[in-house]
Scaffold this motif. Structure first.
Motif, PDB file in Angstrom:
ATOM      1  N   ASP A   1       0.766  -0.963  -0.299  1.00 35.80           N
ATOM      2  CA  ASP A   1      -0.463  -0.421  -0.346  1.00 35.80           C
ATOM      3  C   ASP A   1       0.469   1.552   0.021  1.00 35.80           C
ATOM      4  O   ASP A   1       0.430   2.304   0.334  1.00 35.80           O
ATOM      5  N   THR A   2       1.673   1.654  -0.382  1.00 33.49           N
ATOM      6  CA  THR A   2       2.660   2.091  -0.481  1.00 33.49           C
ATOM      7  C   THR A   2       2.777   3.480  -1.507  1.00 33.49           C
ATOM      8  O   THR A   2       1.770   2.920  -2.341  1.00 33.49           O
ATOM      9  N   LEU A   3       2.078   4.829  -1.364  1.00 36.10           N
ATOM     10  CA  LEU A   3       2.140   5.320  -2.052  1.00 36.10           C
ATOM     11  C   LEU A   3       0.155   5.460  -2.968  1.00 36.10           C
ATOM     12  O   LEU A   3      -0.070   5.653  -3.611  1.00 36.10           O
ATOM     13  N   ALA A   4      -0.027   4.922  -1.852  1.00 38.45           N
ATOM     14  CA  ALA A   4      -1.658   4.364  -1.780  1.00 38.45           C
ATOM     15  C   ALA A   4      -2.621   5.833  -2.208  1.00 38.45           C
ATOM     16  O   ALA A   4      -3.192   5.574  -3.053  1.00 38.45           O
ATOM     17  N   GLU A   5      -1.856   6.352  -1.839  1.00 34.01           N
ATOM     18  CA  GLU A   5      -2.822   7.721  -2.075  1.00 34.01           C
ATOM     19  C   GLU A   5      -2.449   8.321  -3.464  1.00 34.01           C
ATOM     20  O   GLU A   5      -3.286   9.220  -3.451  1.00 34.01           O
ATOM     21  N   GLN A   6      -1.561   8.953  -3.148  1.00 36.26           N
ATOM     22  CA  GLN A   6      -1.048   9.387  -4.555  1.00 36.26           C
ATOM     23  C   GLN A   6      -1.685   8.039  -6.010  1.00 36.26           C
ATOM     24  O   GLN A   6      -2.154   8.596  -6.826  1.00 36.26           O
TER      25      GLN A   6
ATOM     26  N   ALA B   1      -3.871   7.156  -6.522  1.00 40.78           N
ATOM     27  CA  ALA B   1      -5.689   6.347  -5.952  1.00 40.78           C
ATOM     28  C   ALA B   1      -6.089   7.915  -6.975  1.00 40.78           C
ATOM     29  O   ALA B   1      -7.343   7.947  -7.369  1.00 40.78           O
ATOM     30  N   ARG B   2      -5.304   8.744  -6.848  1.00 36.16           N
ATOM     31  CA  ARG B   2      -5.450  10.342  -7.539  1.00 36.16           C
ATOM     32  C   ARG B   2      -5.132  10.598  -9.396  1.00 36.16           C
ATOM     33  O   ARG B   2      -5.430  11.055  -9.533  1.00 36.16           O
ATOM     34  N   HIS B   3      -4.060   9.577  -9.304  1.00 31.33           N
ATOM     35  CA  HIS B   3      -3.085  10.246 -10.130  1.00 31.33           C
ATOM     36  C   HIS B   3      -2.741   8.404 -11.026  1.00 31.33           C
ATOM     37  O   HIS B   3      -2.177   7.460 -10.352  1.00 31.33           O
TER      38      HIS B   3
ATOM     39  N   SER C   1      -2.186  -2.152 -11.622  1.00 26.10           N
ATOM     40  CA  SER C   1      -2.646  -1.428 -11.521  1.00 26.10           C
ATOM     41  C   SER C   1      -2.989   0.046 -12.192  1.00 26.10           C
ATOM     42  O   SER C   1      -1.389  -0.684 -12.301  1.00 26.10           O
TER      43      SER C   1
ATOM     44  N   GLN D   1      -3.132   2.145 -12.279  1.00 29.17           N
ATOM     45  CA  GLN D   1      -2.512   3.578 -12.255  1.00 29.17           C
ATOM     46  C   GLN D   1      -1.442   3.986 -12.208  1.00 29.17           C
ATOM     47  O   GLN D   1      -0.295   4.873 -12.274  1.00 29.17           O
TER      48      GLN D   1
END
Length: 230
Positions: free
Chosen positions: A151-156, A158-160, A179, A181
């Motif tokens: 889940d490393t950089l999961a936030e980024q 999710a958006r990019h 993935s 993304q």
């Protein structure tokens, strides 16, 4: 006048020359031999100057890949750059290794504005040195040591859409899996050409280092051990 750029943060030993006036590339040379920096860096510099019809007196500045990366490689590059700057009385320019690597990839990417660019350099075990940049070099995530997990950089992500590259990205690809993304590029290594392109702009902004006190950006403390007595 020209700028000499040195890239020694990775197993690739790379040097390049750029014109100060317009930033155009004069020449480049690299050697992909592990642990060759200490014995071959000065030879590469001498040969590149000779092959392009230049001499040390033509140098307006020396640029060096600032790190993060190999501790030994960064020290060798910094020592060579500082020695030349002292001897020639010219400025020293330091360029972020990760920013240069991102700029290198962005320049060769179609529709680069669609992506964030994430260089990853291997820091051993499940750790990498990483950062995030937009296609025009804006910093989204400052250079940092990342312990890789699924889940490393999961936030980024999710958006990019994010492009991953560098010799540490393979470890993350194995953990992340499929993935939509994430895109992974292979065979991308730091280059003095990319360092030099950013160094020309920094030179015109007069962003110079104190030659006497400059140290590379290791990102983590250098860890050394003493041999055990036999």
């Amino acid at each position: 006048m020209i700028i000499l750029s040195l890239e020694t943060s990775s197993p690739v030993c790379s040097v390049a020359l750029h014109r100060v006036a317009d930033g155009s590339l004069v020449g480049q040379s690299e050697l992909r031999l592990d642990k060759s920096h200490s014995t071959h860096l000065t030879v590469l510099i001498e040969q590149l100057l000779e092959n392009t019809g230049h001499q040390l007196a033509d140098l307006a500045a020396v640029a060096v890949s600032d790190g993060p990366g190999s501790y030994t490689g960064l020290r060798i590059g910094a020592a060579a750059a500082k020695g030349l700057c002292f001897a020639l009385d010219i400025p020293l320019v330091a360029v972020s290794t990760l920013r240069a690597l991102a700029a290198q990839v962005a320049a060769g990417t179609a529709w680069p504005e669609k992506y964030l660019f994430c260089p990853m350099l291997d820091a051993r075990r499940q750790e990498v040195y990483a950062a995030l940049y937009t296609n025009d070099g804006q910093e989204v995530l400052a250079p940092t040591p990342l312990i890789l997990k699924a889940d490393t950089l999961a936030e980024q992500l999710a958006r990019h859409s994010v492009l991953f590259f560098g010799h540490g990205a393979t470890k993350f690809q194995a953990l992340l899996g499929e993935s939509a993304q994430a895109g992974f590029l292979v065979g991308i290594e730091p280059s003095a050409v990319a360092v030099g392109a950013l160094a020309v702009a920094a030179y015109h902004r007069q962003e110079f280092q104190d030659v006497a006190y400059y140290e590379p950006f290791y990102l983590k403390e250098v860890y050394t051990t003493t041999p055990k007595a036999k």
